[in-house]
Scaffold this motif. Structure first.
Motif, PDB file in Angstrom:
ATOM      1  N   ALA A 117     -31.126 -20.238  37.560  1.00 54.70           N
ATOM      2  CA  ALA A 117     -29.719 -20.702  37.661  1.00 54.70           C
ATOM      3  C   ALA A 117     -29.660 -22.168  38.237  1.00 54.70           C
ATOM      4  CB  ALA A 117     -28.927 -19.484  38.970  1.00 54.70           C
ATOM      5  N   LYS A 118     -30.376 -22.614  38.883  1.00 56.09           N
ATOM      6  CA  LYS A 118     -30.472 -24.051  39.700  1.00 56.09           C
ATOM      7  C   LYS A 118     -31.712 -24.685  38.893  1.00 56.09           C
ATOM      8  CE  LYS A 118     -31.143 -24.553  43.904  1.00 56.09           C
ATOM      9  NZ  LYS A 118     -31.626 -24.206  45.432  1.00 56.09           N
ATOM     10  N   PRO A 119     -31.118 -25.964  38.313  1.00 59.71           N
ATOM     11  CA  PRO A 119     -31.993 -26.914  37.542  1.00 59.71           C
ATOM     12  C   PRO A 119     -32.641 -27.521  38.651  1.00 59.71           C
ATOM     13  CG  PRO A 119     -29.756 -27.842  37.795  1.00 59.71           C
ATOM     14  CD  PRO A 119     -29.756 -26.546  38.359  1.00 59.71           C
ATOM     15  N   GLY A 120     -34.167 -27.652  38.039  1.00 58.53           N
ATOM     16  CA  GLY A 120     -35.153 -28.529  39.055  1.00 58.53           C
ATOM     17  C   GLY A 120     -35.557 -27.497  39.995  1.00 58.53           C
ATOM     18  N   TYR A 121     -35.745 -26.188  39.741  1.00 59.06           N
ATOM     19  CA  TYR A 121     -36.379 -25.313  40.865  1.00 59.06           C
ATOM     20  C   TYR A 121     -37.857 -25.058  40.351  1.00 59.06           C
ATOM     21  CZ  TYR A 121     -36.913 -21.115  43.890  1.00 59.06           C
ATOM     22  OH  TYR A 121     -37.518 -20.282  44.734  1.00 59.06           O
ATOM     23  N   PHE A 122     -38.660 -25.840  41.086  1.00 57.73           N
ATOM     24  CA  PHE A 122     -40.201 -25.805  40.748  1.00 57.73           C
ATOM     25  C   PHE A 122     -41.225 -24.770  41.396  1.00 57.73           C
ATOM     26  CE2 PHE A 122     -38.207 -29.803  40.004  1.00 57.73           C
ATOM     27  CZ  PHE A 122     -38.665 -30.109  38.826  1.00 57.73           C
ATOM     28  N   LYS A 123     -40.562 -23.808  42.276  1.00 55.10           N
ATOM     29  CA  LYS A 123     -41.258 -22.820  42.907  1.00 55.10           C
ATOM     30  C   LYS A 123     -41.943 -21.891  42.031  1.00 55.10           C
ATOM     31  CE  LYS A 123     -38.962 -23.806  47.421  1.00 55.10           C
ATOM     32  NZ  LYS A 123     -38.329 -23.413  48.366  1.00 55.10           N
ATOM     33  N   ARG A 124     -41.516 -21.701  40.739  1.00 52.85           N
ATOM     34  CA  ARG A 124     -42.123 -20.592  40.045  1.00 52.85           C
ATOM     35  C   ARG A 124     -43.107 -21.202  38.884  1.00 52.85           C
ATOM     36  NH1 ARG A 124     -36.573 -18.428  40.341  1.00 52.85           N
ATOM     37  NH2 ARG A 124     -36.252 -19.466  38.574  1.00 52.85           N
ATOM     38  N   CYS A 125     -42.887 -22.564  38.584  1.00 48.89           N
ATOM     39  CA  CYS A 125     -43.239 -22.826  37.143  1.00 48.89           C
ATOM     40  C   CYS A 125     -44.749 -23.334  37.361  1.00 48.89           C
ATOM     41  CB  CYS A 125     -42.401 -24.207  36.810  1.00 48.89           C
ATOM     42  SG  CYS A 125     -42.583 -25.738  37.647  1.00 48.89           S
ATOM     43  N   GLY A 126     -45.177 -23.555  38.477  1.00 50.78           N
ATOM     44  CA  GLY A 126     -46.943 -23.867  38.737  1.00 50.78           C
ATOM     45  C   GLY A 126     -46.898 -25.548  38.595  1.00 50.78           C
ATOM     46  N   GLY A 127     -48.028 -25.877  39.181  1.00 46.40           N
ATOM     47  CA  GLY A 127     -48.383 -27.468  38.864  1.00 46.40           C
ATOM     48  C   GLY A 127     -48.260 -28.070  38.193  1.00 46.40           C
ATOM     49  N   ASP A 128     -48.774 -27.298  36.825  1.00 43.46           N
ATOM     50  CA  ASP A 128     -49.182 -28.071  35.696  1.00 43.46           C
ATOM     51  C   ASP A 128     -47.906 -28.610  35.106  1.00 43.46           C
ATOM     52  OD1 ASP A 128     -51.790 -28.031  35.786  1.00 43.46           O
ATOM     53  OD2 ASP A 128     -51.977 -26.188  34.463  1.00 43.46           O
ATOM     54  N   VAL A 129     -46.687 -27.474  35.080  1.00 41.45           N
ATOM     55  CA  VAL A 129     -45.438 -27.974  34.669  1.00 41.45           C
ATOM     56  C   VAL A 129     -44.722 -28.968  35.361  1.00 41.45           C
ATOM     57  CG1 VAL A 129     -43.075 -26.906  33.954  1.00 41.45           C
ATOM     58  CG2 VAL A 129     -45.178 -25.740  33.341  1.00 41.45           C
ATOM     59  N   ALA A 130     -44.967 -28.905  36.697  1.00 40.20           N
ATOM     60  CA  ALA A 130     -44.295 -29.869  37.544  1.00 40.20           C
ATOM     61  C   ALA A 130     -44.868 -31.290  37.230  1.00 40.20           C
ATOM     62  CB  ALA A 130     -44.788 -29.487  39.133  1.00 40.20           C
TER      63      ALA A 130
END
Length: 201
Positions: A117-130
């Motif tokens: 729901a929120k853009p730029g929520y990086f807590k689930r995607c992992g370091g590589d995607v970040a």
């Protein structure tokens, strides 16, 4: 009389030139808006963007290309030349296009491994995607306020871009693996792709 006629002729030519340039500019903007719509549809209808490489190619790079096209148009038509820039690319047009570009960036930061729901929520995607997103945001975040204004981005939109970049940098530093739900989505995608390959053989 001769001088007046010559001056009138030059003025008419200048107005005609401005009209041609304005029409050309509007045609480029129409093309860009079509491109933005196509990229948005592609993002919203594709399930394969959960794969980080597909996400980078089909979402981040496609969005970055739209941003770069807008930057080229704005820079070309906003070269300060005796106050003509406002006539050719008025501020309200810049704001309208900037909003479409900003919304595309926002959609790209809440799709694929960043779905939510929120853009730029990086807590689930992992370091590589970040890390991929940091490179992307480096390219699409105006480096100084004047460029942001030239592109028509509001201060609030620029603040959001900087905040997303800061959040991505924190996630990249933490370098955690993707969450179980993201990994599960990626595994389901791989299984679907394998089944499709088997059916084609």
């Amino acid at each position: 009389d001769c001088e007046r006629n010559a001056a009138n002729f030059l003025e008419e030519k200048k107005v005609e030139s401005d009209d041609n340039e304005r029409n050309h500019c509007l045609e480029e903007i129409r093309h860009l808006k079509r491109r933005i719509r196509n990229v948005q549809e592609g993002i919203q209808t594709s399930s394969s963007t959960v794969d980080p490489d597909v996400y980078e190619q089909n979402v981040l790079n496609a969005t970055k290309n739209c941003f770069n096209e807008w930057r080229s148009i704005a820079r070309h038509y906003l070269e300060p030349e005796k106050g003509r820039e406002e006539q050719i690319l008025p501020q309200e047009v810049r704001k309208e296009v900037a909003l479409a570009v900003f919304q595309l960036i926002q959609i790209s930061l809440q799709s694929g491994p960043l779905s939510g729901a929120k853009p730029g929520y990086f807590k689930r995607c992992g370091g590589d995607v970040a890390k991929k997103v940091i490179l992307f945001l480096d390219d699409v975040t105006p480096q100084h306020e004047a460029l942001g204004e030239c592109l028509g981005f509001s201060a609030k939109q620029q603040d959001a871009l900087h905040k997303w970049k800061s959040n991505a940098e924190k996630a990249a530093m933490n370098d955690k693996p993707p969450s179980k739900s993201v990994v599960k989505q990626q595994q389901q995608l791989q299984q679907q792709q394998q089944q499709q390959q088997q059916q084609q053989q």
